[in-house]
Design a protein around this motif. Structure first.
Motif, PDB file in Angstrom:
ATOM      1  N   MET A  61      20.301   2.732   5.356  1.00  0.00           N
ATOM      2  CA  MET A  61      19.650   1.458   5.143  1.00  0.00           C
ATOM      3  C   MET A  61      18.220   1.689   4.649  1.00  0.00           C
ATOM      4  N   ILE A  62      17.816   0.965   3.641  1.00  0.00           N
ATOM      5  CA  ILE A  62      16.474   1.083   3.055  1.00  0.00           C
ATOM      6  C   ILE A  62      15.479   0.345   3.946  1.00  0.00           C
ATOM      7  N   ARG A  63      14.438   1.065   4.371  1.00  0.00           N
ATOM      8  CA  ARG A  63      13.357   0.405   5.117  1.00  0.00           C
ATOM      9  C   ARG A  63      12.564  -0.444   4.140  1.00  0.00           C
ATOM     10  N   ASN A  64      12.244  -1.664   4.524  1.00  0.00           N
ATOM     11  CA  ASN A  64      11.463  -2.556   3.673  1.00  0.00           C
ATOM     12  C   ASN A  64      10.296  -3.077   4.500  1.00  0.00           C
ATOM     13  N   GLU A  65       9.064  -2.879   4.017  1.00  0.00           N
ATOM     14  CA  GLU A  65       7.888  -3.265   4.779  1.00  0.00           C
ATOM     15  C   GLU A  65       6.844  -3.944   3.905  1.00  0.00           C
ATOM     16  N   THR A  66       6.029  -4.732   4.565  1.00  0.00           N
ATOM     17  CA  THR A  66       4.832  -5.276   3.944  1.00  0.00           C
ATOM     18  C   THR A  66       3.663  -4.615   4.656  1.00  0.00           C
ATOM     19  N   THR A  67       2.750  -4.024   3.881  1.00  0.00           N
ATOM     20  CA  THR A  67       1.641  -3.283   4.472  1.00  0.00           C
ATOM     21  C   THR A  67       0.319  -3.789   3.914  1.00  0.00           C
ATOM     22  N   ALA A  68      -0.740  -3.536   4.658  1.00  0.00           N
ATOM     23  CA  ALA A  68      -2.081  -3.888   4.188  1.00  0.00           C
ATOM     24  C   ALA A  68      -2.638  -2.788   3.299  1.00  0.00           C
ATOM     25  N   GLU A  69      -2.088  -1.574   3.446  1.00  0.00           N
ATOM     26  CA  GLU A  69      -2.565  -0.451   2.636  1.00  0.00           C
ATOM     27  C   GLU A  69      -1.467   0.599   2.530  1.00  0.00           C
ATOM     28  N   LEU A  70      -1.638   1.462   1.558  1.00  0.00           N
ATOM     29  CA  LEU A  70      -0.745   2.596   1.360  1.00  0.00           C
ATOM     30  C   LEU A  70      -1.632   3.825   1.211  1.00  0.00           C
ATOM     31  N   GLU A  71      -1.521   4.736   2.172  1.00  0.00           N
ATOM     32  CA  GLU A  71      -2.360   5.932   2.184  1.00  0.00           C
ATOM     33  C   GLU A  71      -1.515   7.152   1.832  1.00  0.00           C
ATOM     34  N   ALA A  72      -1.928   7.887   0.841  1.00  0.00           N
ATOM     35  CA  ALA A  72      -1.288   9.147   0.448  1.00  0.00           C
ATOM     36  C   ALA A  72      -2.392  10.093  -0.013  1.00  0.00           C
ATOM     37  N   PRO A  73      -3.228  10.559   0.924  1.00  0.00           N
ATOM     38  CA  PRO A  73      -4.439  11.298   0.555  1.00  0.00           C
ATOM     39  C   PRO A  73      -4.213  12.664  -0.075  1.00  0.00           C
ATOM     40  N   ASP A  74      -3.072  13.273   0.181  1.00  0.00           N
ATOM     41  CA  ASP A  74      -2.859  14.629  -0.310  1.00  0.00           C
ATOM     42  C   ASP A  74      -1.819  14.710  -1.422  1.00  0.00           C
ATOM     43  N   ARG A  75      -1.547  13.591  -2.074  1.00  0.00           N
ATOM     44  CA  ARG A  75      -0.554  13.571  -3.146  1.00  0.00           C
ATOM     45  C   ARG A  75      -1.262  13.470  -4.499  1.00  0.00           C
ATOM     46  N   LEU A  76      -0.649  14.062  -5.522  1.00  0.00           N
ATOM     47  CA  LEU A  76      -1.167  13.987  -6.884  1.00  0.00           C
ATOM     48  C   LEU A  76      -0.393  12.909  -7.629  1.00  0.00           C
ATOM     49  N   PHE A  77      -1.075  11.848  -8.009  1.00  0.00           N
ATOM     50  CA  PHE A  77      -0.472  10.721  -8.717  1.00  0.00           C
ATOM     51  C   PHE A  77      -0.814  10.780 -10.190  1.00  0.00           C
ATOM     52  N   GLN A  78       0.090  10.294 -11.000  1.00  0.00           N
ATOM     53  CA  GLN A  78      -0.175  10.154 -12.428  1.00  0.00           C
ATOM     54  C   GLN A  78       0.413   8.837 -12.914  1.00  0.00           C
ATOM     55  N   MET A 110      -4.616  10.685 -14.018  1.00  0.00           N
ATOM     56  CA  MET A 110      -4.161  11.423 -12.840  1.00  0.00           C
ATOM     57  C   MET A 110      -5.202  11.264 -11.743  1.00  0.00           C
ATOM     58  N   LEU A 111      -4.731  11.117 -10.507  1.00  0.00           N
ATOM     59  CA  LEU A 111      -5.664  11.031  -9.407  1.00  0.00           C
ATOM     60  C   LEU A 111      -5.112  11.759  -8.192  1.00  0.00           C
ATOM     61  N   ARG A 112      -5.984  12.498  -7.544  1.00  0.00           N
ATOM     62  CA  ARG A 112      -5.626  13.232  -6.326  1.00  0.00           C
ATOM     63  C   ARG A 112      -5.875  12.310  -5.153  1.00  0.00           C
ATOM     64  N   GLY A 113      -4.822  11.970  -4.464  1.00  0.00           N
ATOM     65  CA  GLY A 113      -4.921  11.079  -3.320  1.00  0.00           C
ATOM     66  C   GLY A 113      -4.895   9.626  -3.736  1.00  0.00           C
ATOM     67  N   LEU A 114      -4.328   8.807  -2.861  1.00  0.00           N
ATOM     68  CA  LEU A 114      -4.257   7.368  -3.107  1.00  0.00           C
ATOM     69  C   LEU A 114      -4.601   6.661  -1.813  1.00  0.00           C
ATOM     70  N   SER A 115      -5.470   5.684  -1.919  1.00  0.00           N
ATOM     71  CA  SER A 115      -5.811   4.823  -0.800  1.00  0.00           C
ATOM     72  C   SER A 115      -5.752   3.394  -1.347  1.00  0.00           C
ATOM     73  N   LEU A 116      -4.541   2.869  -1.411  1.00  0.00           N
ATOM     74  CA  LEU A 116      -4.292   1.572  -2.040  1.00  0.00           C
ATOM     75  C   LEU A 116      -4.457   0.459  -1.016  1.00  0.00           C
ATOM     76  N   ARG A 117      -5.372  -0.454  -1.320  1.00  0.00           N
ATOM     77  CA  ARG A 117      -5.606  -1.597  -0.446  1.00  0.00           C
ATOM     78  C   ARG A 117      -6.276  -2.697  -1.246  1.00  0.00           C
ATOM     79  N   ARG A 118      -6.153  -3.905  -0.767  1.00  0.00           N
ATOM     80  CA  ARG A 118      -6.777  -5.057  -1.418  1.00  0.00           C
ATOM     81  C   ARG A 118      -8.275  -5.035  -1.133  1.00  0.00           C
ATOM     82  N   ALA A 119      -9.062  -5.276  -2.161  1.00  0.00           N
ATOM     83  CA  ALA A 119     -10.520  -5.299  -2.003  1.00  0.00           C
ATOM     84  C   ALA A 119     -10.930  -6.516  -1.173  1.00  0.00           C
ATOM     85  N   ASP A 120     -11.956  -6.332  -0.363  1.00  0.00           N
ATOM     86  CA  ASP A 120     -12.484  -7.475   0.380  1.00  0.00           C
ATOM     87  C   ASP A 120     -13.319  -8.330  -0.577  1.00  0.00           C
ATOM     88  N   PRO A 121     -13.726  -9.526  -0.172  1.00  0.00           N
ATOM     89  CA  PRO A 121     -14.454 -10.418  -1.085  1.00  0.00           C
ATOM     90  C   PRO A 121     -15.722  -9.799  -1.688  1.00  0.00           C
TER      91      PRO A 121
END
Length: 137
Positions: A1-18, A58-69
């Motif tokens: 079963m696929i886990r499905n979630e709603t989150t306030a942020e997604l943290e992946a500090p040690d991953r290389l994204f492109q 390309m970015l090393r690490g991801l800290s995805l979250r909605r900006a505050d006002p």
């Protein structure tokens, strides 16, 4: 079963994204971090209804979250942007001013290789491939 979630942020500090896909006509942007010796699954993020982006290819690490006002005001003023209904500023890093203006980003973890199609194109709902999915609000 696929886990499905709603989150306030997604943290992946040690991953290389492109950036792996960009669609001007559908205003979409995909970021992808492949599985490696430390991470069993590919992690991808889909931004839809993209209005503006300020991110390296390309970015090393991801800290995805909605900006505050205050962060939103500062970045929209700095980049001379007008806030549109349904769009938000999503920050990508804790140490850089990288951001995307879009609707709520979607993310997924899957057992896919680098060259496989994105989850949100070809694998949504496939329990043999997709481990978890979510939305950042």
């Amino acid at each position: 079963m696929i886990r499905n979630e709603t989150t306030a942020e997604l943290e992946a500090p040690d991953r290389l994204f492109q950036i792996t896909h960009v669609s001007r006509t559908h205003t979409q942007l995909w970021l992808q971090a492949d599985a490696n010796s430390s991470h069993q699954y590919r992690l991808e993020v889909l931004f839809q209804d993209v209005k503006y982006l300020c991110v390296p290819f390309m970015l090393r690490g991801l800290s995805l979250r909605r900006a505050d006002p205050e962060q939103t005001r500062r970045l929209t003023d700095l980049h001379d942007l007008v806030a549109e209904p349904g769009s938000n500023v999503y920050l990508l890093s804790r140490s850089h001013d990288w951001f995307v203006v879009s609707s709520h980003p979607l993310w997924a973890e899957a057992t896919l290789s680098y060259s496989d199609e994105p989850v949100f194109w070809s694998h949504t709902g496939n329990e043999d491939v997709v481990v978890s999915m979510g939305t950042v609000r």
